[in-house]
Scaffold this motif. Sequence first.
Motif, PDB file in Angstrom:
ATOM      1  N   GLN A 186       0.831  -1.208   0.000  1.00 42.02           N
ATOM      2  CA  GLN A 186       0.000   0.000   0.000  1.00 42.02           C
ATOM      3  C   GLN A 186       0.865   1.257   0.000  1.00 42.02           C
ATOM      4  O   GLN A 186       0.581   2.211  -0.717  1.00 42.02           O
ATOM      5  N   ALA A 187       1.918   1.254   0.792  1.00 42.68           N
ATOM      6  CA  ALA A 187       2.823   2.407   0.846  1.00 42.68           C
ATOM      7  C   ALA A 187       3.514   2.602  -0.500  1.00 42.68           C
ATOM      8  O   ALA A 187       3.666   3.730  -0.979  1.00 42.68           O
ATOM      9  N   PHE A 188       3.910   1.509  -1.129  1.00 44.50           N
ATOM     10  CA  PHE A 188       4.553   1.589  -2.441  1.00 44.50           C
ATOM     11  C   PHE A 188       3.595   2.173  -3.476  1.00 44.50           C
ATOM     12  O   PHE A 188       3.970   3.055  -4.250  1.00 44.50           O
ATOM     13  N   LEU A 189       2.364   1.689  -3.486  1.00 47.24           N
ATOM     14  CA  LEU A 189       1.385   2.181  -4.464  1.00 47.24           C
ATOM     15  C   LEU A 189       1.066   3.655  -4.241  1.00 47.24           C
ATOM     16  O   LEU A 189       0.836   4.390  -5.191  1.00 47.24           O
ATOM     17  N   LYS A 190       1.092   4.087  -2.985  1.00 50.15           N
ATOM     18  CA  LYS A 190       0.819   5.476  -2.662  1.00 50.15           C
ATOM     19  C   LYS A 190       1.973   6.390  -3.092  1.00 50.15           C
ATOM     20  O   LYS A 190       1.760   7.487  -3.574  1.00 50.15           O
ATOM     21  N   ASN A 191       3.207   5.915  -2.921  1.00 48.16           N
ATOM     22  CA  ASN A 191       4.363   6.743  -3.243  1.00 48.16           C
ATOM     23  C   ASN A 191       5.570   5.869  -3.587  1.00 48.16           C
ATOM     24  O   ASN A 191       6.463   5.667  -2.752  1.00 48.16           O
ATOM     25  N   PRO A 192       5.636   5.344  -4.823  1.00 47.06           N
ATOM     26  CA  PRO A 192       6.708   4.420  -5.201  1.00 47.06           C
ATOM     27  C   PRO A 192       8.119   5.015  -5.130  1.00 47.06           C
ATOM     28  O   PRO A 192       9.075   4.297  -4.869  1.00 47.06           O
ATOM     29  N   LYS A 193       8.253   6.312  -5.315  1.00 50.12           N
ATOM     30  CA  LYS A 193       9.594   6.915  -5.253  1.00 50.12           C
ATOM     31  C   LYS A 193      10.160   6.911  -3.837  1.00 50.12           C
ATOM     32  O   LYS A 193      11.362   6.843  -3.645  1.00 50.12           O
ATOM     33  N   GLN A 207      26.930  11.511  18.144  1.00 52.85           N
ATOM     34  CA  GLN A 207      27.426  10.600  17.116  1.00 52.85           C
ATOM     35  C   GLN A 207      26.770   9.237  17.287  1.00 52.85           C
ATOM     36  O   GLN A 207      26.365   8.859  18.388  1.00 52.85           O
ATOM     37  N   LEU A 208      26.704   8.517  16.174  1.00 50.47           N
ATOM     38  CA  LEU A 208      26.125   7.179  16.175  1.00 50.47           C
ATOM     39  C   LEU A 208      27.228   6.146  15.938  1.00 50.47           C
ATOM     40  O   LEU A 208      28.186   6.408  15.207  1.00 50.47           O
ATOM     41  N   ASP A 209      27.043   4.977  16.513  1.00 47.19           N
ATOM     42  CA  ASP A 209      27.971   3.869  16.277  1.00 47.19           C
ATOM     43  C   ASP A 209      27.685   3.199  14.936  1.00 47.19           C
ATOM     44  O   ASP A 209      28.594   2.688  14.283  1.00 47.19           O
ATOM     45  N   CYS A 210      26.408   3.204  14.546  1.00 50.29           N
ATOM     46  CA  CYS A 210      26.003   2.465  13.346  1.00 50.29           C
ATOM     47  C   CYS A 210      24.757   3.094  12.728  1.00 50.29           C
ATOM     48  O   CYS A 210      23.885   3.594  13.442  1.00 50.29           O
ATOM     49  N   ILE A 211      24.694   3.026  11.411  1.00 53.23           N
ATOM     50  CA  ILE A 211      23.490   3.411  10.664  1.00 53.23           C
ATOM     51  C   ILE A 211      23.197   2.301   9.675  1.00 53.23           C
ATOM     52  O   ILE A 211      24.082   1.860   8.939  1.00 53.23           O
ATOM     53  N   ILE A 212      21.965   1.849   9.678  1.00 53.66           N
ATOM     54  CA  ILE A 212      21.490   0.894   8.684  1.00 53.66           C
ATOM     55  C   ILE A 212      20.554   1.673   7.771  1.00 53.66           C
ATOM     56  O   ILE A 212      19.648   2.354   8.243  1.00 53.66           O
ATOM     57  N   CYS A 213      20.783   1.588   6.478  1.00 53.87           N
ATOM     58  CA  CYS A 213      20.036   2.432   5.551  1.00 53.87           C
ATOM     59  C   CYS A 213      19.551   1.650   4.333  1.00 53.87           C
ATOM     60  O   CYS A 213      20.349   1.047   3.618  1.00 53.87           O
ATOM     61  N   GLY A 214      18.258   1.718   4.114  1.00 53.97           N
ATOM     62  CA  GLY A 214      17.662   1.105   2.934  1.00 53.97           C
ATOM     63  C   GLY A 214      16.904   2.120   2.096  1.00 53.97           C
ATOM     64  O   GLY A 214      16.037   1.758   1.313  1.00 53.97           O
ATOM     65  N   LEU A 215      17.241   3.398   2.261  1.00 51.58           N
ATOM     66  CA  LEU A 215      16.554   4.428   1.482  1.00 51.58           C
ATOM     67  C   LEU A 215      16.849   4.243  -0.009  1.00 51.58           C
ATOM     68  O   LEU A 215      17.994   3.976  -0.375  1.00 51.58           O
ATOM     69  N   PRO A 216      15.850   4.409  -0.855  1.00 54.21           N
ATOM     70  CA  PRO A 216      16.063   4.254  -2.309  1.00 54.21           C
ATOM     71  C   PRO A 216      16.714   5.513  -2.898  1.00 54.21           C
ATOM     72  O   PRO A 216      16.055   6.342  -3.520  1.00 54.21           O
ATOM     73  N   PHE A 217      18.020   5.660  -2.688  1.00 55.85           N
ATOM     74  CA  PHE A 217      18.726   6.894  -3.032  1.00 55.85           C
ATOM     75  C   PHE A 217      18.494   7.375  -4.455  1.00 55.85           C
ATOM     76  O   PHE A 217      18.376   8.563  -4.694  1.00 55.85           O
ATOM     77  N   PHE A 218      18.446   6.468  -5.420  1.00 54.97           N
ATOM     78  CA  PHE A 218      18.332   6.941  -6.791  1.00 54.97           C
ATOM     79  C   PHE A 218      16.908   7.291  -7.201  1.00 54.97           C
ATOM     80  O   PHE A 218      16.661   7.693  -8.331  1.00 54.97           O
ATOM     81  N   ASN A 219      15.987   7.207  -6.266  1.00 56.91           N
ATOM     82  CA  ASN A 219      14.651   7.758  -6.495  1.00 56.91           C
ATOM     83  C   ASN A 219      14.572   9.191  -6.003  1.00 56.91           C
ATOM     84  O   ASN A 219      13.581   9.870  -6.223  1.00 56.91           O
ATOM     85  N   PHE A 220      15.612   9.649  -5.306  1.00 57.93           N
ATOM     86  CA  PHE A 220      15.642  10.991  -4.733  1.00 57.93           C
ATOM     87  C   PHE A 220      16.337  11.962  -5.677  1.00 57.93           C
ATOM     88  O   PHE A 220      17.127  11.565  -6.528  1.00 57.93           O
ATOM     89  N   SER A 221      16.076  13.241  -5.471  1.00 54.42           N
ATOM     90  CA  SER A 221      16.803  14.268  -6.214  1.00 54.42           C
ATOM     91  C   SER A 221      18.277  14.191  -5.811  1.00 54.42           C
ATOM     92  O   SER A 221      18.616  13.712  -4.718  1.00 54.42           O
ATOM     93  N   ARG A 222      19.143  14.673  -6.671  1.00 48.61           N
ATOM     94  CA  ARG A 222      20.584  14.669  -6.387  1.00 48.61           C
ATOM     95  C   ARG A 222      20.852  15.432  -5.092  1.00 48.61           C
ATOM     96  O   ARG A 222      21.627  14.992  -4.245  1.00 48.61           O
ATOM     97  N   GLU A 223      20.181  16.565  -4.926  1.00 44.47           N
ATOM     98  CA  GLU A 223      20.359  17.388  -3.728  1.00 44.47           C
ATOM     99  C   GLU A 223      19.981  16.620  -2.460  1.00 44.47           C
ATOM    100  O   GLU A 223      20.718  16.634  -1.466  1.00 44.47           O
ATOM    101  N   MET A 224      18.847  15.945  -2.474  1.00 44.80           N
ATOM    102  CA  MET A 224      18.409  15.190  -1.302  1.00 44.80           C
ATOM    103  C   MET A 224      19.361  14.031  -1.026  1.00 44.80           C
ATOM    104  O   MET A 224      19.718  13.774   0.130  1.00 44.80           O
ATOM    105  N   ARG A 225      19.774  13.343  -2.069  1.00 46.72           N
ATOM    106  CA  ARG A 225      20.697  12.215  -1.928  1.00 46.72           C
ATOM    107  C   ARG A 225      22.001  12.672  -1.253  1.00 46.72           C
ATOM    108  O   ARG A 225      22.470  12.062  -0.303  1.00 46.72           O
ATOM    109  N   LEU A 226      22.569  13.781  -1.742  1.00 47.13           N
ATOM    110  CA  LEU A 226      23.817  14.304  -1.178  1.00 47.13           C
ATOM    111  C   LEU A 226      23.621  14.810   0.247  1.00 47.13           C
ATOM    112  O   LEU A 226      24.490  14.619   1.106  1.00 47.13           O
TER     113      LEU A 226
END
Length: 189
Positions: A11-18, A110-129
Amino acid sequence: MKKFDSLLFLQAFLKNPKRVGSILPSSKFLASKIIQSVRWTEVKTIAELGSGTGAITHLMKAKLPSSAIVFLFERDKGMRNNLKKKYPDFMFHSNASYLLKKMHQEHIHQLDCIICGLPFFNFSREMRLNILSQITAALKPGGLLVLYQHTLLMKKKLADQLVIENIKFVPFNFPPVYVYTCRKKEDEN
């Protein structure tokens, strides 16, 4: 519960796939690979960016000490509310673009660890950076980033800012993904 999570994710994907980037939650194979990439005895502060339905969060919680400080970022309100019910001791935020701001509000520098599954290439270059620079700033020297993506397109950008320890391909996920394990350089703040 698995069917509910899959339906919520779809449902979340269908609402906003990017923003969501996939039609299914992370597989148990991907979640396991992520968990194996972290030295859990070194983790006292952690953020998960793009927590989704909690496929990785579930395994992560089992590995963390009860005193760990955990930030979960999930943009989709339905999935975020579902996670709040499952993990009431964690801190929840909607937008990973405010990672540093949210950390500082909680007096975490500061953080010891970050786990990230964000779909970077669906974002604008500015947001990604912006998000990538916040990830780098948020990690302690020697801190770990475990990032999963559907392509190798982030490799150069990650190598510019972090030390890539390894990249593993996980075919048993839909779609298949690459798991990057990176460390912040020791001589950086």
